[in-house]
Design a protein around this motif. Structure first.
Motif, PDB file in Angstrom:
ATOM      1  N   LEU A   1      60.799  -7.888  34.091  1.00  0.00           N
ATOM      2  CA  LEU A   1      59.570  -6.846  33.913  1.00  0.00           C
ATOM      3  C   LEU A   1      58.706  -7.600  33.026  1.00  0.00           C
ATOM      4  CD1 LEU A   1      60.927  -3.540  32.991  1.00  0.00           C
ATOM      5  CD2 LEU A   1      59.021  -3.810  34.700  1.00  0.00           C
ATOM      6  N   PHE A   2      59.503  -8.796  31.705  1.00  0.00           N
ATOM      7  CA  PHE A   2      58.707 -10.068  31.342  1.00  0.00           C
ATOM      8  C   PHE A   2      57.816 -10.590  32.436  1.00  0.00           C
ATOM      9  CE2 PHE A   2      60.552  -8.354  27.608  1.00  0.00           C
ATOM     10  CZ  PHE A   2      59.449  -7.601  26.593  1.00  0.00           C
ATOM     11  N   GLN A   3      58.483 -10.932  33.496  1.00  0.00           N
ATOM     12  CA  GLN A   3      57.967 -12.142  34.335  1.00  0.00           C
ATOM     13  C   GLN A   3      57.223 -11.685  35.099  1.00  0.00           C
ATOM     14  OE1 GLN A   3      61.592 -13.750  35.447  1.00  0.00           O
ATOM     15  NE2 GLN A   3      60.831 -15.417  36.189  1.00  0.00           N
TER      16      GLN A   3
ATOM     17  N   GLN B   1      45.039  -8.041  34.787  1.00  0.00           N
ATOM     18  CA  GLN B   1      46.238  -8.212  35.137  1.00  0.00           C
ATOM     19  C   GLN B   1      47.301  -7.192  35.403  1.00  0.00           C
ATOM     20  OE1 GLN B   1      47.409 -10.937  35.774  1.00  0.00           O
ATOM     21  NE2 GLN B   1      44.827 -12.870  35.065  1.00  0.00           N
ATOM     22  N   PRO B   2      48.877  -6.794  35.074  1.00  0.00           N
ATOM     23  CA  PRO B   2      49.625  -5.696  35.332  1.00  0.00           C
ATOM     24  C   PRO B   2      49.754  -5.336  34.340  1.00  0.00           C
ATOM     25  CG  PRO B   2      50.930  -8.153  36.208  1.00  0.00           C
ATOM     26  CD  PRO B   2      49.546  -8.724  35.261  1.00  0.00           C
ATOM     27  N   PHE B   3      50.081  -3.713  34.482  1.00  0.00           N
ATOM     28  CA  PHE B   3      50.622  -2.983  33.283  1.00  0.00           C
ATOM     29  C   PHE B   3      51.745  -2.221  33.460  1.00  0.00           C
ATOM     30  CE2 PHE B   3      50.860   1.288  31.550  1.00  0.00           C
ATOM     31  CZ  PHE B   3      51.187   0.957  30.214  1.00  0.00           C
ATOM     32  N   LEU B   4      53.011  -2.461  33.001  1.00  0.00           N
ATOM     33  CA  LEU B   4      54.559  -1.993  33.685  1.00  0.00           C
ATOM     34  C   LEU B   4      55.247  -1.676  32.032  1.00  0.00           C
ATOM     35  CD1 LEU B   4      55.628  -5.558  35.190  1.00  0.00           C
ATOM     36  CD2 LEU B   4      54.391  -3.314  36.233  1.00  0.00           C
ATOM     37  N   ALA B   5      55.320  -0.801  32.670  1.00  0.00           N
ATOM     38  CA  ALA B   5      56.275   0.425  31.807  1.00  0.00           C
ATOM     39  C   ALA B   5      57.915   0.712  32.445  1.00  0.00           C
ATOM     40  CB  ALA B   5      55.161   1.621  32.192  1.00  0.00           C
ATOM     41  N   ILE B   6      58.350   1.163  31.097  1.00  0.00           N
ATOM     42  CA  ILE B   6      59.837   1.389  31.069  1.00  0.00           C
ATOM     43  C   ILE B   6      60.393   1.856  29.811  1.00  0.00           C
ATOM     44  CG2 ILE B   6      60.914  -0.956  29.697  1.00  0.00           C
ATOM     45  CD1 ILE B   6      63.266  -0.824  32.056  1.00  0.00           C
ATOM     46  N   ASN B   7      61.227   3.265  30.459  1.00  0.00           N
ATOM     47  CA  ASN B   7      61.766   4.240  29.946  1.00  0.00           C
ATOM     48  C   ASN B   7      62.967   3.015  28.910  1.00  0.00           C
ATOM     49  OD1 ASN B   7      63.533   5.628  28.179  1.00  0.00           O
ATOM     50  ND2 ASN B   7      61.749   7.421  29.194  1.00  0.00           N
TER      51      ASN B   7
END
Ligand SMILES: Nc1ncnc2c1ncn2[C@@H]1O[C@H](COP(=O)(O)OP(=O)(O)OP(=O)(O)O)[C@@H](O)[C@H]1O
Length: 450
Positions: A232-234, A195-201
């Motif tokens: 991003l959560f979705q 599943q996705p790995f997403l990142a945010i600063n």
């Protein structure tokens, strides 16, 4: 693509394509081979697959591969229709008898004349049958994270164990120590890796933009919100969300994050109904969250929710054997690009590299090597190839800050002594620490009587 004789098609017609495919897949006896149709239902199941999974062809043929392989990934599970081809991807599959199988997956999709997904052929090879250097246990590399440092090895051990669970992880370390790499490795090791790995600063956006980026907004929520926007959560649903610089999250968003963690739902900006999500959160910070709580900048309840498993990454200056390991790795990589070939590092330059404070950690080391290749010439990396800050004595880390001015032999002898202290039982590593080949290291050791 393989090449074939003009007679191949005729021969194939005589033998029968089905027999050829069966024989080919059975030749791959150290692993599993199987073929699926456009619905991902299994059409062919090799003998190797029977052995690897302990499931007979009658148990599996006609069933969706995600059910047979217990790798719950939804429709077009592995994104193969979109990717077309997957090579040596590390995957984990739940064995029907409870064991977890670590495999490398190679797969190829087929498409019909309209470009629609028409099925695929897949090969799964158990990791224990592949090259030993790919196994993280006995190597210095783990999903690209290179280290020989005991504290880093400990962190990697924790990552491997905690990856199997759903625990929230908080990574602490200075900028450039590899926090995002570690978060990604954790995701890859976890059952969520498909599943996705997403990142945010969290420090990079204004509070309102950050809220919209994290939680999304509905059409008309504010001027310019012309359509619904999934946050991003979705988008990370089912996967992992990496929240870097979590200490910078504004207090009002901290409350919203706490709600997602506790209740697994949130309300998009301007929305009136909650959206449910299943996202694993990995957070990171260079600050002490406890201090931030004391200063009233961070919610205590959220801190406890986030740091269920804390992982600390030491700064590069505290793991000096990693400096030489990473340096060698970066030099090897640049050497293959052909522009310059570095075979050795001048002892004075190595001394400066080992003594430097590395405020930007591994990221800065990458930049320093890039600088050396861009600016310097010749087969030896010398002091002149290092960026200007290395020639300013004030930035050196060692109390004996005037290393650059010391004589070459003094530097060399001291460097070799230190390398031997660092790796007394491993000459290869000691030579690498000193930035020398094994033969040069041995010769110089004799020269200085060490
Ligand atoms: N142990 C390591 N082995 C190989 N490369 C590394 C290692 N640690 C960091 N790097 C490299 O250093 C760079 C910075 O790493 P990363 O972005 O993970 O650090 P970070 O701690 O998240 O930084 P920041 O807090 O500034 O975002 C990347 O190019 C990464 O590939």
């Amino acid at each position: 693509m393989a090449s074939s004789s003009p007679l191949f098609k005729r021969w194939l017609g005589q033998i029968g394509a089905d027999q050829v495919v069966e024989v080919l897949t059975d030749l791959f006896e150290n692993g599993a081979a199987f073929i699926v149709d456009s619905n991902s239902d299994i059409l062919l199941w090799s003998k190797g697959a029977e052995q690897l999974f302990g499931l007979s062809a009658t148990d599996t043929i006609g069933k969706p591969c995600k059910t047979a392989l217990n790798c719950d990934n939804g429709n077009d599970p592995c994104n193969l229709a979109e990717l077309g081809i997957v090579k040596s991807q590390a995957v984990r599959i739940q064995h029907p008898y409870g064991r977890t199988l670590h495999c490398y997956r190679t797969a190829r999709a087929f498409y019909d004349s309209n470009g629609g997904f028409a099925g695929a052929i897949e090969f799964l090879q158990p990791q224990s049958n592949t090259a030993p250097e790919q196994k993280p246990d006995d190597s210095d590399s783990f999903h690209g994270i290179l280290s020989r440092d005991p504290a880093m090895k400990e962190a990697i051990k924790i990552i491997r164990n905690v990856a199997e669970t759903e625990a929230t992880v908080l990574i602490r370390g200075e900028s450039g120590t590899g926090k995002e790499m570690v978060a990604h490795a954790l995701h890859l090791e976890s059952p969520r890796h498909y599943q996705p790995f997403l990142a945010i600063n969290c420090a990079a956006l204004t509070p309102s933009l950050l809220e919209s980026e994290l939680f999304g907004h509905v059409k008309g929520a504010f001027t310019g919100a012309v359509r619904n926007h999934a946050g991003l959560f979705q988008r990370a649903n089912g996967g992992t969300l990496f929240l870097d610089e979590i200490a910078e999250l504004p207090l009002e968003l901290q409350a919203k994050l706490l709600r997602v963690i506790q209740e697994r739902n949130f309300i998009p900006v301007g929305g009136d109904s909650a959206v449910s999500v299943d996202v694993r959160i990995i957070a990171a910070t260079h600050r002490s969250l406890r201090e931030e709580v004391k200063a009233g900048h961070f919610r205590e309840d959220l801190m406890y929710r986030l740091r269920v498993v804390p992982i600390f990454l030491p700064p590069l200056r505290e793991r000096r054997q990693d400096i030489s390991l990473l340096l060698q790795h970066l030099i090897d990589r640049h050497n293959t690009q052909g522009h310059r070939h570095i075979d050795s590092i001048a002892p004075e330059a190595m001394r400066l590299l080992l003594d430097y404070r590395w405020p930007g950690n591994v990221r800065e080391l990458n930049n320093v090597v890039e600088y050396a290749y861009a600016v310097g010439r010749g087969s030896e990396l010398s002091i002149d190839d290092l960026p200007p800050e290395f020639r300013e004595p004030v930035i050196t880390f060692s109390p004996a800050a005037s290393n650059a001015q010391r004589s070459k032999s003094q530097n060399e002898a001291e460097l070799i002594r230190e390398a031997l202290q660092n790796s007394p039982d491993n000459l290869e590593q000691a030579a690498q620490y000193a930035g020398m080949s094994r033969a040069t290291f041995w010769r110089k050791r004799r020269k200085y009587g060490l």
